[in-house]
Write a protein that holds these residues in place. Structure first.
Motif, PDB file in Angstrom:
ATOM      1  N   ASN A 110       0.821  -1.219   0.000  1.00 58.39           N
ATOM      2  CA  ASN A 110       0.000   0.000   0.000  1.00 58.39           C
ATOM      3  C   ASN A 110       0.851   1.264   0.000  1.00 58.39           C
ATOM      4  N   GLY A 111       1.881   1.243  -0.837  1.00 60.88           N
ATOM      5  CA  GLY A 111       2.731   2.412  -1.022  1.00 60.88           C
ATOM      6  C   GLY A 111       3.896   2.521  -0.064  1.00 60.88           C
ATOM      7  N   VAL A 112       3.977   1.640   0.936  1.00 61.67           N
ATOM      8  CA  VAL A 112       5.064   1.683   1.924  1.00 61.67           C
ATOM      9  C   VAL A 112       6.072   0.580   1.614  1.00 61.67           C
ATOM     10  N   GLN A 113       7.298   0.976   1.326  1.00 62.59           N
ATOM     11  CA  GLN A 113       8.344  -0.007   1.057  1.00 62.59           C
ATOM     12  C   GLN A 113       8.879  -0.568   2.370  1.00 62.59           C
ATOM     13  N   ILE A 114       8.704  -1.857   2.555  1.00 63.58           N
ATOM     14  CA  ILE A 114       9.286  -2.551   3.702  1.00 63.58           C
ATOM     15  C   ILE A 114      10.561  -3.237   3.230  1.00 63.58           C
ATOM     16  N   GLY A 115      11.650  -2.962   3.912  1.00 59.43           N
ATOM     17  CA  GLY A 115      12.924  -3.595   3.588  1.00 59.43           C
ATOM     18  C   GLY A 115      13.471  -4.323   4.799  1.00 59.43           C
ATOM     19  N   VAL A 116      14.687  -4.801   4.669  1.00 59.70           N
ATOM     20  CA  VAL A 116      15.363  -5.450   5.783  1.00 59.70           C
ATOM     21  C   VAL A 116      16.834  -5.076   5.722  1.00 59.70           C
ATOM     22  N   ILE A 117      17.452  -4.874   6.872  1.00 54.87           N
ATOM     23  CA  ILE A 117      18.892  -4.687   6.914  1.00 54.87           C
ATOM     24  C   ILE A 117      19.517  -6.069   6.989  1.00 54.87           C
ATOM     25  N   THR A 118      20.529  -6.307   6.169  1.00 53.46           N
ATOM     26  CA  THR A 118      21.090  -7.661   6.086  1.00 53.46           C
ATOM     27  C   THR A 118      21.798  -8.085   7.366  1.00 53.46           C
ATOM     28  N   TYR A 119      22.057  -7.146   8.261  1.00 53.41           N
ATOM     29  CA  TYR A 119      22.544  -7.458   9.599  1.00 53.41           C
ATOM     30  C   TYR A 119      21.590  -8.424  10.308  1.00 53.41           C
ATOM     31  N   SER A 120      20.328  -8.409   9.924  1.00 51.27           N
ATOM     32  CA  SER A 120      19.332  -9.278  10.537  1.00 51.27           C
ATOM     33  C   SER A 120      19.676 -10.753  10.369  1.00 51.27           C
ATOM     34  N   PHE A 121      20.478 -11.074   9.356  1.00 53.47           N
ATOM     35  CA  PHE A 121      20.811 -12.472   9.067  1.00 53.47           C
ATOM     36  C   PHE A 121      22.183 -12.874   9.605  1.00 53.47           C
ATOM     37  N   ARG A 122      22.703 -12.098  10.559  1.00 54.74           N
ATOM     38  CA  ARG A 122      24.059 -12.330  11.055  1.00 54.74           C
ATOM     39  C   ARG A 122      24.225 -13.687  11.731  1.00 54.74           C
ATOM     40  N   SER A 123      23.126 -14.277  12.229  1.00 55.48           N
ATOM     41  CA  SER A 123      23.218 -15.564  12.909  1.00 55.48           C
ATOM     42  C   SER A 123      23.204 -16.747  11.949  1.00 55.48           C
ATOM     43  N   MET A 124      22.930 -16.502  10.678  1.00 61.30           N
ATOM     44  CA  MET A 124      22.910 -17.585   9.696  1.00 61.30           C
ATOM     45  C   MET A 124      24.348 -17.996   9.369  1.00 61.30           C
ATOM     46  N   GLY A 130      14.522 -23.303  17.894  1.00 61.94           N
ATOM     47  CA  GLY A 130      13.801 -23.994  16.844  1.00 61.94           C
ATOM     48  C   GLY A 130      13.479 -23.129  15.642  1.00 61.94           C
ATOM     49  N   SER A 131      13.750 -21.843  15.732  1.00 60.96           N
ATOM     50  CA  SER A 131      13.520 -20.934  14.619  1.00 60.96           C
ATOM     51  C   SER A 131      14.865 -20.458  14.090  1.00 60.96           C
ATOM     52  N   ASN A 132      14.840 -19.535  13.139  1.00 64.33           N
ATOM     53  CA  ASN A 132      16.064 -18.909  12.642  1.00 64.33           C
ATOM     54  C   ASN A 132      15.732 -17.505  12.173  1.00 64.33           C
ATOM     55  N   ALA A 133      16.761 -16.780  11.761  1.00 62.64           N
ATOM     56  CA  ALA A 133      16.576 -15.374  11.402  1.00 62.64           C
ATOM     57  C   ALA A 133      15.610 -15.197  10.237  1.00 62.64           C
ATOM     58  N   VAL A 134      15.674 -16.093   9.264  1.00 62.79           N
ATOM     59  CA  VAL A 134      14.776 -15.971   8.109  1.00 62.79           C
ATOM     60  C   VAL A 134      13.322 -16.089   8.553  1.00 62.79           C
TER      61      VAL A 134
END
Length: 346
Positions: free
Chosen positions: A47-61, A327-331
């Motif tokens: 709805n017009g709002v770009q949601i992104g992610v900082i790749t730092y979020s995947f540092r535990s992978m 039991g989960s992961n960053a993704v």
């Protein structure tokens, strides 16, 4: 077979269906409907709002290669990112980092929260000395031209449907960095397609003046990130110094800093915000916890709805900082954050 090879093959395999689908419509998609051009690609603009992610979020992978990081982003369904420098710089041939960065980040976080023990301080001092030596080697590496490799990196991501709106190379824009280091980071940002770079706010007026001048020279914005030092006036001097100085507001840290009306700064400075980090932190009265989304005190949904209703154009950046559940992961956790955004914006 090394991890990079495995990662590359996995990425190619998982995206081959998209490539096959493209080949079925002819040698070129020029003039084809957008649905065909974007078939199989992520779309996290809601709805017009770009949601992104900082790749730092995947540092535990485990795999931190360029190809693996791209696959994480695609698996989350995200179409735009703030890129931490490591995947791109390693892809371009940066010297290998011998330091356990997860260890260093953890110790720095504990120091920031005044929780370091004496032994941990010694360990952090040792890691910091190693970091200084490594930074000097990286600075030397940056004296060579790496535009072709960064352009190759951008093409790989763009072809998969992921745009890079911000670049945050490691240890590039600090007080101790040379103009060459700083300008290298800005040049590579432009090669990647980013319109701004991000850096921790230095709390040094002379340095923000310096960075603002160099940002103007290269036509790329420099957006200052803050932690718990954020106040409504933190950025005012930098913003006055240069039109190329901007905000990388962190809404969660802003709440943890004790600012009672966090949406006010979004309204007041929306035209100078280049991107905004999203996380759910608690107020000081509630111990400043960093929690799964919807359980803290940060008005994430209200901020997203404000962006939608006012048609603000800066992206909201998911930054995964709460503890990943067993039991989960960053993704999987970033997926949950994106789902939260979708519900807020629909």
């Amino acid at each position: 077979m090394d991890k990079k090879t495995i990662s590359r093959r996995s990425f190619i395999g998982k995206t081959s269906l998209v490539a096959t689908g493209a080949s079925l419509v002819g040698p070129s998609l020029f003039g084809a409907p957008a649905i065909l051009k974007n078939y199989g690609k992520p779309n996290s603009k809601i709805n017009g709002v770009q949601i992104g992610v900082i790749t730092y979020s995947f540092r535990s992978m485990e795999d931190q290669s360029a190809e693996a990081t791209l696959q994480y982003i695609l698996d989350c369904g995200v179409s735009a990112i703030e890129l931490i420098g490591d995947p791109a710089e390693v892809f371009a041939g940066r010297p290998e980092n011998p330091i356990d960065m997860n260890k260093m980040w953890g110790l720095r976080r504990k120091k920031r929260d005044e929780e370091l023990t004496e032994d941990e301080q010694k360990e952090l001092d040792d890691l910091s000395a190693q970091q200084k030596d490594y930074d000097s080697r990286v600075s030397e590496w940056r004296k060579s031209d790496h535009k072709d490799k960064f352009a190759e990196f951008r093409k790989m991501y763009n072809d998969a449907g992921v745009d890079i709106y911000a670049f945050k190379p490691r240890n590039t824009f600090g007080l101790e960095n040379s103009d060459h280091d700083i300008e290298w980071g800005m040049r590579m940002a432009k090669v990647l397609g980013a319109d701004h770079v991000t850096v921790e706010h230095p709390s040094d007026d002379a340095h923000t003046l310096r960075l603002g001048k160099l940002a103007k020279k290269h036509g790329v914005y420099i957006a200052y990130h803050g932690h718990e030092q954020q106040t409504p006036t933190l950025w005012d001097t930098a913003l006055e110094q240069s039109n190329y100085n901007a905000l990388n507001l962190d809404l969660g840290h802003y709440v943890a800093a004790g600012n009672d009306t966090p949406l006010d700064i979004v309204r007041a400075k929306h035209d100078r915000i280049k991107s905004m980090h999203l996380k759910d932190r608690q107020t000081p009265q509630n111990n400043k916890g960093n929690l799964s989304w919807g359980t803290g005190d940060t008005p994430i949904a209200e901020a997203l709805q404000l962006m939608r209703d006012k048609k603000y154009t800066f992206p909201g950046t998911i930054e995964l900082e709460y503890k990943v559940p067993e039991g989960s992961n960053a993704v999987e956790e970033v997926k949950k954050c994106l789902e939260y955004c979708e519900k807020a914006l629909k």
